[in-house]
Every structure is written in C-alpha cells, then in structure tokens.
Write an enzyme that holds these catalytic residues in place. Structure first.
Site, short mmCIF file in Angstrom:
data_model
loop_
_atom_site.label_atom_id
_atom_site.label_comp_id
_atom_site.label_asym_id
_atom_site.label_seq_id
_atom_site.Cartn_x
_atom_site.Cartn_y
_atom_site.Cartn_z
N ASP A 209 0.23 39.50 -12.90
CA ASP A 209 0.01 40.40 -11.76
C ASP A 209 -1.12 41.36 -12.08
O ASP A 209 -1.65 41.36 -13.18
CB ASP A 209 1.29 41.20 -11.48
CG ASP A 209 1.67 42.02 -12.70
OD1 ASP A 209 1.05 43.07 -12.92
OD2 ASP A 209 2.56 41.59 -13.47
N ASP A 211 -0.86 44.68 -12.25
CA ASP A 211 -0.29 46.00 -12.51
C ASP A 211 -0.28 46.76 -11.19
O ASP A 211 0.05 46.18 -10.17
CB ASP A 211 -1.09 46.71 -13.62
CG ASP A 211 -0.25 47.73 -14.36
OD1 ASP A 211 0.91 47.40 -14.70
OD2 ASP A 211 -0.72 48.84 -14.62
#
Ligand SMILES: [Zn+2]
Length: 286
Positions: A209, A211
């Site tokens: 991802d 973050d």
C-alpha cells in the site's frame, strides 16, 4: 552439525515455503529464549534451507513482541550462513507501487522497544553497519524477480517503525522528506543481529500500500492491503525459490568476518557466563 545453509524468514504473506522436499520440523531452544515458531527444514533447489514464519504460524506475534535474538541465534545454531528475509511494507514513493518488490540497502531506525544486540553483560562489540545488507543476497533477490517476472527494485531506504499502529500522516510525510522508500516494522533488528552473528542477510520488501501520505486517495484499509498481500504472497513463493537457486555457492562478501575487529573487550575480562551464552559467535575469536 550443519542442518541448513540458507535461512528463509517469511513475513506477512509468506507463512510457509511450498516446494520443500525432505521436510521435517525442528524446535530450537536458544540462550535468548524461544524463536517465533518451529523451523521447517528441507531441501529447495538442491540446497538445505530452514524456514521460519516470523510472526509464528497463524500470525500471533506483534513486531514489538518478536524475539529477534532467538530467531537469528537459532539460525546460527542450525548452521545457516545466509538469510533471505521477506516482509510486507508500505510505499513512501509514488514510483513504488503495490505489488512491487523493493530490496532496501539502507535503514532508518524508528524503533524504541526492542533488543537489537547479542552483546552486553560484560562484552562490548561494535559491528560496521554502513552497508546493512549483503549485496550478494540482495542481488539474488533481484535476479529472481527478473526471472519470475515480478517488478523488483534494488536499493532504497527502509524506515523501521515500532508499530503495531501504522504511521500518522505527519510521520509518513516526515519519512518522505528524508527520502525514504518503504516503511515496515520488522527488518532492521534482523539485519543488525544477522550482522553480529556474521550471517549474510538481505530483505525483499513487498509493497502492499501507499501508507497514508498520498493525497486524493483514501487512507489504507485492511481490505485493500489483504488483496494485494494475496498476490504478493503468490509472487513471493516463486521469487524466494528462484533466489535460492540464484544464490552463488561461493561467498565473496565480508559478512562472515563482521566481528573480526568489532570486539573491544579484553578477552580475559569476558565473564564465563557471557562467553558460554555467545559461544557460537565468539568461538572463532577467543
Ligand atoms: Zn554476505
């Protein structure tokens, strides 16, 4: 007795190592307590390997709770000379997309509640850590990514946070301003302890991802992370296997001599108990 040549530490997304043959499990007790789980020993690509699920099978152990010292010392006890580590990370740069694999060559330490050295209790040692990962192991990961057809990137800085919460947006932006590439919670202590144990170590950080820094996008949800993790996990199995195959048998790095000039303590002053506890690390030098 040497039971394994290569250690594999599987993180979030890699809880077992398919394709092992001649498999057996071994519980290893160390002077530093118990490792995360039993080791799964077997043969992969003609090499003897020892697999450890970092968080324990069933993912039971928080990053802060991990007994990194026991995990790495147990590897040493099994005869492991090189560790291939795999972990899930967040990306701090647009260019590192979910499902990309990054092989960091630097770390920034933002942990504060972990034991990160084998030394102390009467013995002082300072190992060099300017190049915290083994270039040979890292190159094998890169070669394996290329072979399997996964986007692999060599180099980059890994920020290691304490967790278990993900970072705040302010923290995430701060790490970005430092030029860091990926953020995770587990690899730095492994790298430090492997260096002290004179074991080659490199990690493959699988991006799950962005973050929480990326504006105009939703913050990371657990669902999104899990979907990407499934793909990462399928890729990781193939890449780790190819990395084991790609690892040259001959060693050309300095990892195996990390303690040569590192121990400052007068050998006669090292307490017997400490000497015994660290025997596997010290025997070459005492
Ligand atoms: Zn090395």
């Amino acid at each position: 007795m040497k039971k394994a040549e290569i250690g594999i530490i599987g993180g979030s997304g890699l809880y077992a190592m398919p394709g092992l043959t001649d498999v057996h499990e071994e519980k290893v007790e160390t002077p530093f307590g118990d490792p995360s789980d039993a080791f799964v020993l077997g043969e992969l690509e003609g090499r003897r390997v020892a697999f450890l699920a970092r968080h324990g099978r069933g993912h039971r152990i928080l990053p802060t709770e991990l007994n990194f010292r026991a995990n790495i010392y147990a590897m040493k006890m099994l005869g492991v000379e090189r560790i291939l580590s795999v972990s899930a990370v967040g990306s701090l740069k647009e260019e590192h997309k979910p499902t990309d694999f990054v092989m960091p060559d630097q770390f920034i330490d933002r942990t504060f509640a972990r034991k990160s050295t084998f030394f102390g209790n009467g013995i002082v040692a300072h190992v060099a850590f300017g190049d915290p990962v083994c270039a040979t192991v890292s190159a094998s990961f890169q070669k394996a990514c290329d072979t399997v057809g996964v986007v692999g990137k060599s180099g980059g800085t890994y920020v290691c946070i304490e967790g278990p919460q993900f970072s705040t947006r302010a923290e995430s932006n701060l790490y970005r301003s430092w030029g860091a590439d990926v953020i995770g919670m587990t690899n730095l202590q492994e790298a430090k302890l492997a260096r002290e144990a004179e074991i080659c170590y490199a990690t493959m950080a699988m991006v799950t991802d962005y973050d929480c820094w990326r504006e105009g996008h939703d913050d990371v949800t657990v669902d999104q992370i899990v979907a990407v993790m499934h793909q990462n996990s399928a890729n990781a199995e193939k890449v780790v296997r190819a990395a084991v195959a790609a690892l040259p048998k001959e060693k050309a790095c300095a990892c195996g001599d990390a303690l040569k000039y590192a121990i400052l303590t007068d050998r006669k002053a090292i307490p017997a108990e400490t000497r015994q506890k660290l025997w596997l690390l010290l025997e070459k030098y005492l």
